[in-house]
Design a protein around this motif. Structure first.
Motif, PDB file in Angstrom:
ATOM      1  N   ARG A  44       0.803  -1.063  -0.074  1.00 45.23           N
ATOM      2  CA  ARG A  44       0.037   0.245   0.024  1.00 45.23           C
ATOM      3  C   ARG A  44       0.844   1.201  -0.016  1.00 45.23           C
ATOM      4  N   TYR A  45       0.520   2.209  -1.103  1.00 46.78           N
ATOM      5  CA  TYR A  45       1.318   3.370  -1.069  1.00 46.78           C
ATOM      6  C   TYR A  45       0.430   4.339  -1.316  1.00 46.78           C
ATOM      7  N   VAL A  95      10.064   8.726   2.444  1.00 45.97           N
ATOM      8  CA  VAL A  95       9.030   7.573   2.895  1.00 45.97           C
ATOM      9  C   VAL A  95       9.817   6.734   4.217  1.00 45.97           C
ATOM     10  N   GLU A 133       3.594  -1.430   4.036  1.00 46.56           N
ATOM     11  CA  GLU A 133       2.979  -0.074   3.736  1.00 46.56           C
ATOM     12  C   GLU A 133       4.043   0.946   3.771  1.00 46.56           C
ATOM     13  N   VAL A 152       4.674   4.715   3.866  1.00 47.96           N
ATOM     14  CA  VAL A 152       4.253   6.230   4.328  1.00 47.96           C
ATOM     15  C   VAL A 152       4.956   7.196   3.874  1.00 47.96           C
ATOM     16  N   ARG A 153       4.325   8.342   3.214  1.00 50.53           N
ATOM     17  CA  ARG A 153       5.230   9.333   3.108  1.00 50.53           C
ATOM     18  C   ARG A 153       5.673  10.014   4.108  1.00 50.53           C
ATOM     19  N   LEU A 157       1.716   6.356  14.579  1.00 48.81           N
ATOM     20  CA  LEU A 157       1.036   6.591  13.223  1.00 48.81           C
ATOM     21  C   LEU A 157       0.637   5.338  13.122  1.00 48.81           C
TER      22      LEU A 157
END
Length: 94
Positions: free
Chosen positions: A4-5, A32, A54, A56-57, A79
């Motif tokens: 997931r992005y 990221v 996953e 995450v930015r 987070l």
């Protein structure tokens, strides 16, 4: 593996390192953080087919209207299911 992005989900059918995955997705590694099965990993971590990934930015900045949040040295901001450990001296018993 499922990745997931942002709002997208990708599926890959071969194991690879985080570094190779980010390269395939054309993602700059410094921008990221990556979690595999809920755990933060480094770029040399090998991702297996059964893993959930996953990306995450990492963002920075703030608002002029609201001050940045302050955390006591013993708190653990999180987070989602990614947890960050903040310690005074960086040692395991801080």
């Amino acid at each position: 593996m499922n990745v997931r992005y942002g709002s997208k989900t990708y599926t890959f059918h071969c194991p690879m390192t985080v570094r190779k995955l980010l390269k395939k997705l054309r993602v700059v590694p410094e921008g990221v953080i990556v979690a595999v099965n809920g755990n933060l990993v480094t770029s040399d971590h090998r991702i297996m087919l059964e893993d959930d990934v996953e990306i995450v930015r990492a963002i920075s900045g703030g608002s002029k209207k609201q001050p940045a949040a302050l955390f006591d040295c013993g708190t653990r901001p999180s987070l989602g299911n990614l947890s960050l450990d903040i310690r005074r001296d960086g040692g395991p018993d801080a």
